[in-house]
Scaffold this motif. Structure first.
Motif, PDB file in Angstrom:
ATOM      1  N   ASP A 213       0.812  -1.218   0.000  1.00  0.00           N
ATOM      2  CA  ASP A 213       0.000   0.000   0.000  1.00  0.00           C
ATOM      3  C   ASP A 213       0.847   1.271   0.000  1.00  0.00           C
ATOM      4  O   ASP A 213       0.473   2.277  -0.607  1.00  0.00           O
ATOM      5  N   GLU A 214       1.989   1.227   0.669  1.00  0.00           N
ATOM      6  CA  GLU A 214       2.766   2.447   0.894  1.00  0.00           C
ATOM      7  C   GLU A 214       3.851   2.688  -0.150  1.00  0.00           C
ATOM      8  O   GLU A 214       4.228   3.834  -0.392  1.00  0.00           O
ATOM      9  N   TRP A 215       4.373   1.638  -0.777  1.00  0.00           N
ATOM     10  CA  TRP A 215       5.555   1.815  -1.614  1.00  0.00           C
ATOM     11  C   TRP A 215       5.220   2.338  -3.005  1.00  0.00           C
ATOM     12  O   TRP A 215       4.241   1.932  -3.619  1.00  0.00           O
ATOM     13  N   HIS A 216       6.067   3.232  -3.486  1.00  0.00           N
ATOM     14  CA  HIS A 216       6.003   3.662  -4.883  1.00  0.00           C
ATOM     15  C   HIS A 216       7.407   4.055  -5.315  1.00  0.00           C
ATOM     16  O   HIS A 216       8.235   4.474  -4.494  1.00  0.00           O
ATOM     17  N   PHE A 217       7.700   3.912  -6.612  1.00  0.00           N
ATOM     18  CA  PHE A 217       8.970   4.361  -7.158  1.00  0.00           C
ATOM     19  C   PHE A 217       8.875   5.840  -7.522  1.00  0.00           C
ATOM     20  O   PHE A 217       7.908   6.268  -8.153  1.00  0.00           O
ATOM     21  N   ASN A 218       9.891   6.599  -7.138  1.00  0.00           N
ATOM     22  CA  ASN A 218       9.985   7.982  -7.615  1.00  0.00           C
ATOM     23  C   ASN A 218      10.504   8.045  -9.036  1.00  0.00           C
ATOM     24  O   ASN A 218      10.162   8.941  -9.799  1.00  0.00           O
ATOM     25  N   ASP A 219      11.366   7.086  -9.382  1.00  0.00           N
ATOM     26  CA  ASP A 219      11.942   7.019 -10.727  1.00  0.00           C
ATOM     27  C   ASP A 219      11.412   5.777 -11.434  1.00  0.00           C
ATOM     28  O   ASP A 219      11.221   4.736 -10.803  1.00  0.00           O
TER      29      ASP A 219
END
Length: 303
Positions: A213-219
């Motif tokens: 739920d919390e993780w996302h890639f900035n790149d």
């Protein structure tokens, strides 16, 4: 003639004086430490210089540091050797290092991912008495057979097949005494791993959901030519697989022995284990079924 090889990235380990000094002495590590400091708002150089044991081995610091050691060590090593990397892999935490080293994810996302994982695990497990335990001199099937016979198999959670005679599992330290008669009968020796929460087992279901739920890639992830051999002992060349594998690894038993068998079957010229390498090298050398003779490489003791 250029040799073919695989680079193997280490799992998280206890940060001792030797690892601390390697990082402080390595000039290429200084830039990486500053990058991590800016990304995570942690003074990595300061903790390495002045931190006590608890600060050094806080997983929110230790894991990103080991990731950085792997990437910097890889960059140094490929310049030193006449080796063409055919693939990369890593034990547990090492798969994130491997992904970043060959460019699937940015260094900033690598350290953020490790830090985020550690922070979630602390929220779930701190104060619960759960630890990872390293078992050796016995196979997991014999151990769990005896645990079932004694009615205590529910106390131990299998985490990883390290080799034919070594495995990782998780339990409460307070439950080890209850399991001791079965473990002794199975002939298994064991050692709780300091500063280590459970991993790769059913205890991680809540951690897995929170991380997803919390993780996302900035790149954005990129697709490159060097495959990553992941926890299920299969090669991946899709950057999009990194997020899925990062989430799935929480509740997927680590098949490290399967990874070694897969690599061995490739018939490569050399197998380079990056620092801090001791646990990974020992897992290979003590496995009677492993035919790989590892070399060590990476961040040197003195630059």
């Amino acid at each position: 003639m250029t040799a073919t090889g695989v680079y193997i990235f280490p799992s998280q380990v206890y940060l001792d004086a030797d690892v601390r000094q390697r990082c402080l002495d390595s000039r290429p590590m200084q830039l990486a430490l500053d990058l991590a400091s800016d990304t995570l708002s942690i003074d990595f150089r300061g903790v390495l210089r002045d931190g006590d044991e608890d600060q050094l081995n806080d997983p929110r610091f230790r894991r990103p540091l080991i990731n950085l050691m792997g990437v910097v060590g890889y960059q140094q090593d490929v310049r030193r050797r006449d080796v063409q990397p055919v693939c990369v892999t890593g034990m547990s935490l090492g798969f994130i290092s491997a992904a970043a080293a060959v460019g699937w994810v940015s260094l900033e996302d690598m350290v953020r991912m490790s830090h985020t994982m550690a922070a979630i695990e602390i929220d779930v497990f701190e104060g619960t008495d759960y630890v990872s335990v390293f078992f050796y001199n016995g196979d997991h099937e014999a151990v769990f057979r005896e645990l079932r016979a004694h009615g205590v198999d529910h106390l131990l959670h299998l985490s990883g097949h390290v080799s034919s005679n070594q495995f990782l599992a998780a339990c409460r330290t307070s439950d080890l005494d209850a399991m001791k008669p079965a473990l002794m009968k199975a002939g298994a020796l064991y050692k709780p791993i300091p500063f280590s929460y459970p991993g790769h087992c059913d205890l991680m279901d809540g951690v897995r959901k929170t991380f997803a739920d919390e993780w996302h890639f900035n790149d954005p992830c990129r697709n490159l030519d060097i495959p990553l051999i992941s926890h299920d002992a299969r090669p991946y060349t899709s950057g999009a697989a990194i997020t899925r594998l990062a989430v799935e690894q929480y509740t997927t038993i680590l098949n490290w022995s399967g990874i070694l068998r897969y690599i061995e079957g490739l018939g490569l010229d050399t197998h380079i284990v990056l620092e801090p390498s001791a646990f990974v090298v020992k897992s290979m050398q003590l496995d009677p079924e492993c035919g790989i003779e590892p070399e060590t490489g990476g961040v040197a003791r003195v630059e």
